[in-house]
Motif scaffolding. Structure first.
Motif, PDB file in Angstrom:
ATOM      1  N   MET A   1       0.848  -1.180   0.000  1.00 46.81           N
ATOM      2  CA  MET A   1       0.000   0.000   0.000  1.00 46.81           C
ATOM      3  C   MET A   1       0.890   1.239   0.000  1.00 46.81           C
ATOM      4  O   MET A   1       1.482   1.598   1.014  1.00 46.81           O
ATOM      5  CB  MET A   1      -0.915  -0.001   1.239  1.00 46.81           C
ATOM      6  CG  MET A   1      -1.903   1.152   1.278  1.00 46.81           C
ATOM      7  SD  MET A   1      -2.956   1.143   2.764  1.00 46.81           S
ATOM      8  CE  MET A   1      -3.957  -0.318   2.486  1.00 46.81           C
ATOM      9  N   ALA A   2       1.043   1.865  -1.179  1.00 46.26           N
ATOM     10  CA  ALA A   2       1.912   3.034  -1.268  1.00 46.26           C
ATOM     11  C   ALA A   2       1.495   3.891  -2.444  1.00 46.26           C
ATOM     12  O   ALA A   2       1.215   3.382  -3.535  1.00 46.26           O
ATOM     13  CB  ALA A   2       3.373   2.612  -1.424  1.00 46.26           C
ATOM     14  N   ILE A   3       1.438   5.201  -2.218  1.00 44.74           N
ATOM     15  CA  ILE A   3       1.097   6.139  -3.275  1.00 44.74           C
ATOM     16  C   ILE A   3       2.349   6.477  -4.074  1.00 44.74           C
ATOM     17  O   ILE A   3       3.406   6.743  -3.499  1.00 44.74           O
ATOM     18  CB  ILE A   3       0.490   7.413  -2.666  1.00 44.74           C
ATOM     19  CG1 ILE A   3      -0.860   7.104  -2.020  1.00 44.74           C
ATOM     20  CG2 ILE A   3       0.328   8.505  -3.711  1.00 44.74           C
ATOM     21  CD1 ILE A   3      -1.454   8.264  -1.262  1.00 44.74           C
ATOM     22  N   ASP A   4       2.235   6.455  -5.394  1.00 36.53           N
ATOM     23  CA  ASP A   4       3.321   6.904  -6.258  1.00 36.53           C
ATOM     24  C   ASP A   4       3.236   8.428  -6.317  1.00 36.53           C
ATOM     25  O   ASP A   4       2.508   8.997  -7.148  1.00 36.53           O
ATOM     26  CB  ASP A   4       3.175   6.286  -7.653  1.00 36.53           C
ATOM     27  CG  ASP A   4       4.337   6.636  -8.577  1.00 36.53           C
ATOM     28  OD1 ASP A   4       5.044   7.622  -8.304  1.00 36.53           O
ATOM     29  OD2 ASP A   4       4.513   5.925  -9.586  1.00 36.53           O
ATOM     30  N   VAL A   5       3.941   9.101  -5.424  1.00 36.72           N
ATOM     31  CA  VAL A   5       3.801  10.548  -5.281  1.00 36.72           C
ATOM     32  C   VAL A   5       4.301  11.280  -6.519  1.00 36.72           C
ATOM     33  O   VAL A   5       3.734  12.297  -6.928  1.00 36.72           O
ATOM     34  CB  VAL A   5       4.531  11.046  -4.016  1.00 36.72           C
ATOM     35  CG1 VAL A   5       4.379  12.552  -3.856  1.00 36.72           C
ATOM     36  CG2 VAL A   5       3.981  10.343  -2.782  1.00 36.72           C
ATOM     37  N   THR A   6       5.351  10.762  -7.154  1.00 38.85           N
ATOM     38  CA  THR A   6       5.865  11.409  -8.363  1.00 38.85           C
ATOM     39  C   THR A   6       4.805  11.404  -9.453  1.00 38.85           C
ATOM     40  O   THR A   6       4.555  12.428 -10.112  1.00 38.85           O
ATOM     41  CB  THR A   6       7.132  10.695  -8.849  1.00 38.85           C
ATOM     42  OG1 THR A   6       8.134  10.765  -7.833  1.00 38.85           O
ATOM     43  CG2 THR A   6       7.655  11.345 -10.122  1.00 38.85           C
ATOM     44  N   ALA A   7       4.157  10.263  -9.648  1.00 34.73           N
ATOM     45  CA  ALA A   7       3.103  10.166 -10.657  1.00 34.73           C
ATOM     46  C   ALA A   7       1.916  11.041 -10.283  1.00 34.73           C
ATOM     47  O   ALA A   7       1.315  11.710 -11.139  1.00 34.73           O
ATOM     48  CB  ALA A   7       2.672   8.720 -10.834  1.00 34.73           C
ATOM     49  N   LEU A 296      -2.808   6.957   1.749  1.00 36.33           N
ATOM     50  CA  LEU A 296      -2.579   8.376   2.027  1.00 36.33           C
ATOM     51  C   LEU A 296      -2.230   8.589   3.496  1.00 36.33           C
ATOM     52  O   LEU A 296      -1.318   9.364   3.817  1.00 36.33           O
ATOM     53  CB  LEU A 296      -3.827   9.181   1.667  1.00 36.33           C
ATOM     54  CG  LEU A 296      -3.806  10.651   2.076  1.00 36.33           C
ATOM     55  CD1 LEU A 296      -2.686  11.394   1.374  1.00 36.33           C
ATOM     56  CD2 LEU A 296      -5.156  11.304   1.792  1.00 36.33           C
ATOM     57  N   HIS A 297      -2.923   7.905   4.383  1.00 36.95           N
ATOM     58  CA  HIS A 297      -2.644   8.037   5.812  1.00 36.95           C
ATOM     59  C   HIS A 297      -1.197   7.653   6.113  1.00 36.95           C
ATOM     60  O   HIS A 297      -0.503   8.336   6.875  1.00 36.95           O
ATOM     61  CB  HIS A 297      -3.610   7.161   6.613  1.00 36.95           C
ATOM     62  CG  HIS A 297      -3.398   7.216   8.080  1.00 36.95           C
ATOM     63  ND1 HIS A 297      -3.730   8.317   8.843  1.00 36.95           N
ATOM     64  CD2 HIS A 297      -2.872   6.316   8.945  1.00 36.95           C
ATOM     65  CE1 HIS A 297      -3.418   8.088  10.111  1.00 36.95           C
ATOM     66  NE2 HIS A 297      -2.905   6.888  10.199  1.00 36.95           N
ATOM     67  N   GLU A 298      -0.719   6.577   5.513  1.00 32.21           N
ATOM     68  CA  GLU A 298       0.659   6.149   5.747  1.00 32.21           C
ATOM     69  C   GLU A 298       1.656   7.160   5.188  1.00 32.21           C
ATOM     70  O   GLU A 298       2.679   7.458   5.809  1.00 32.21           O
ATOM     71  CB  GLU A 298       0.889   4.766   5.126  1.00 32.21           C
ATOM     72  CG  GLU A 298       0.213   3.641   5.887  1.00 32.21           C
ATOM     73  CD  GLU A 298       0.652   3.601   7.346  1.00 32.21           C
ATOM     74  OE1 GLU A 298       1.882   3.605   7.609  1.00 32.21           O
ATOM     75  OE2 GLU A 298      -0.229   3.604   8.227  1.00 32.21           O
ATOM     76  N   HIS A 299       1.373   7.687   4.003  1.00 33.77           N
ATOM     77  CA  HIS A 299       2.237   8.697   3.399  1.00 33.77           C
ATOM     78  C   HIS A 299       2.348   9.921   4.301  1.00 33.77           C
ATOM     79  O   HIS A 299       3.454  10.422   4.578  1.00 33.77           O
ATOM     80  CB  HIS A 299       1.674   9.068   2.031  1.00 33.77           C
ATOM     81  CG  HIS A 299       2.327  10.254   1.388  1.00 33.77           C
ATOM     82  ND1 HIS A 299       3.652  10.261   1.003  1.00 33.77           N
ATOM     83  CD2 HIS A 299       1.831  11.486   1.064  1.00 33.77           C
ATOM     84  CE1 HIS A 299       3.951  11.431   0.473  1.00 33.77           C
ATOM     85  NE2 HIS A 299       2.869  12.192   0.502  1.00 33.77           N
TER      86      HIS A 299
END
Length: 399
Positions: A1-7, A296-299
Motif C-alpha cells: 500500500m503506497a502512493i506513487d507521489v511522483t506520478a 494516504l494516511h501512511e504517506h
C-alpha cells in the motif's frame, strides 16, 4: 500500500511553480482532471435540469454523479447528500432549520476545539430561540477535549451537540463516536464538522455516530463548495424555508436556487481522483477509496514524523501546540520571540507556502491563550520529503 507521489504530482499544474505547499488545511491544490471536468461541464451542452434535451440530461447527470460520489466517500445514501456553497453556509442553514423547534430552556453543547463555523451559527441560533449554550472544554496540557466537562454539560434538556471530527489548527481528533453515543442517550442530535477530517481519513458517517456531517471538497483536491450528509429519513423531518415552486423532495429542498453543475462535476472528479491514488484490487469506488485513503494516511504519517523530528531539532525556538496522540498531519506552532507572520513572509521568499494566523479557530486560540498569530503547517497528498526539508531549512534560517 503506497502512493506513487511522483506520478500523482504530475497531475497538479500548480506544482510546476516550484512552490512547496503546506496550506492544505485552508484548501488544497487542484489536479488537472478536476479542472477538466469543470470545463467540460461548463462548455456543455448544458441547460437547467430536465429529461428532454441532451443539455438538460447533462445537468441531471452532473447532479446524480455528485450525489453518488459523495455517498461513496462518506458511506451514506445518495439521497442523503446536500450541496451547499460552503460548510459554513450549510451549518448556518441547518442551525436555522433545526432551531425552529428549540424553546427557552432548551440547551445545546458546543466544543472549544471547533472552527468558528461550527460554533457561531449555533450560538446565534440559540440566542434567537432563548436556548442555553454549554461547552466542552479543552485540556491545554494535551489539546484534547475534556470529556468530564462534556458529562457536566450534557443534560436531559440538550437538543444538539456540535463537535469537530478533527481540529483545523491542532489536528486533534476527539472521540466522536463516544461523544455521539452519549448525546443520543440524552436524546440530542449530533452535528459533526468533518471539513478537516475528510481531507485525511476515510469517512464513515454512520460509524462516527453523526446525525449530520459536513465537509468541503476544496480541502481534498476538489472545487470550492460544501457537502452535508445525513440519513434521508432524518432530513425528511427537517422543514426549511423555501420557495413555493421549488422541489419539496429530500435532498433538493435544502438546495436553494440553480445548482452549480460544473462544481458538482468537479467534486465527482475529485472523489474519483482520490479513489485512483492507490486503488488496490477494489472493484467499487468505496473499496478503492478505502485502499487509497489508507495509503494516504501512511504517506502523511511518514512525512509528519520527519517534520516533527526536524522541529524538535530546532529546540526551544519552536513551541508545538499540537500534542494529541491521535491527530491529523497538521501542526500549529509559535516561535519564541518571533512573529509568525514574518516567518510566513520569509518562507514565501524561499518558495514555501506556510500561512500564519488564527484560521477562524477563535475558541481554540482563546482556550490556549494564544494571543498572537501562529504558524500552521499541514500536509497533503502531493507533499514530499523534499518539501518537508525545504520548510525546515527555511524555518531554521529564519530563527
Amino acid at each position: 500500500m503506497a502512493i506513487d507521489v511522483t506520478a500523482l504530482r504530475a497531475h497538479f499544474p500548480s506544482l510546476d511553480s516550484g512552490l512547496a505547499f503546506f496550506d492544505g488545511p485552508g484548501g488544497t491544490q487542484t489536479p488537472r482532471p478536476v479542472a477538466d471536468a469543470i470545463a467540460a461541464t461548463l462548455t456543455g451542452p448544458l441547460s437547467n435540469r430536465g429529461t428532454v434535451s441532451p443539455s438538460e440530461l447533462n445537468a441531471e447527470h452532473a447532479v446524480a454523479g455528485f450525489r453518488a460520489a459523495c455517498a461513496d466517500l462518506l458511506n451514506v445514501p445518495s439521497d442523503g447528500v446536500v450541496h451547499g456553497r460552503s460548510a459554513t453556509q450549510l451549518t448556518y442553514d441547518f442551525a436555522r432549520h433545526l432551531a425552529k423547534d428549540w424553546r427557552a430552556g432548551d440547551e445545546i453543547v458546543l466544543s472549544r476545539l471547533d472552527h468558528d463555523a461550527n460554533v457561531r451559527p449555533w450560538v446565534q441560533a440559540a440566542e434567537r430561540a432563548g436556548a442555553t449554550v454549554r461547552w466542552i472544554e479543552i485540556d491545554p496540557a494535551t489539546t484534547e477535549l475534556d470529556l468530564d466537562s462534556y458529562e457536566r454539560a450534557l443534560t436531559p434538556r440538550t437538543r444538539l451537540v456540535a463537535v469537530t471530527a478533527a481540529s483545523n489548527v491542532l489536528g486533534t481528533k476527539p472521540p466522536v463516536r463516544l461523544i455521539a453515543d452519549r448525546a443520543h442517550e440524552a436524546g440530542a442530535l449530533v452535528y459533526v464538522d468533518g471539513v478537516h477530517y475528510a481531507a485525511h481519513h476515510l469517512v464513515d458517517v454512520p460509524a462516527l455516530g453523526a446525525d449530520f456531517f459536513v465537509c468541503s471538497p476544496y480541502k481534498f483536491l476538489g472545487p470550492h463548495c460544501g457537502v452535508l450528509a445525513a440519513a434521508p429519513e432524518l432530513l425528511a423531518g427537517v422543514r426549511p424555508d423555501k420557495l413555493l415552486p421549488s422541489p419539496d423532495t429530500v435532498p433538493e429542498r435544502f438546495e436553494f436556487g440553480t445548482l452549480p453543475y460544473e462544481v458538482l462535476a468537479g467534486t465527482t472528479a475529485a472523489v474519483d481522483f482520490l479513489a485512483a491514488m492507490d486503488p488496490g484490487t477494489g472493484t467499487g469506488r468505496r473499496e478503492r477509496l478505502t485502499h487509497s485513503l489508507g495509503a494516504l494516511h501512511e504517506h502523511e504519517r511518514t512525512l509528519r514524523a520527519r517534520l516533527q523530528k526536524g522541529l524538535a531539532a530546532l529546540g526551544d525556538a519552536v513551541t508545538l501546540h499540537s500534542k494529541a496522540p491521535d491527530r491529523t498531519p497538521t501542526l500549529l506552532m509559535t516561535l519564541e520571540g518571533r512573529d509568525a507572520r514574518e516567518a510566513q513572509v520569509h518562507l514565501a521568499g524561499r518558495g514555501v507556502v506556510a500561512p500564519a494566523g488564527s484560521f477562524y479557530a477563535y475558541e481554540p486560540f482563546t482556550a490556549l491563550k494564544l494571543v498572537n498569530p501562529a504558524l500552521r503547517v499541514g500536509l497533503a497528498p502531493y507533499n514530499t520529503e523534499d518539501d518537508v526539508d525545504r520548510f525546515l531549512d527555511g524555518l531554521g534560517a529564519f530563527l
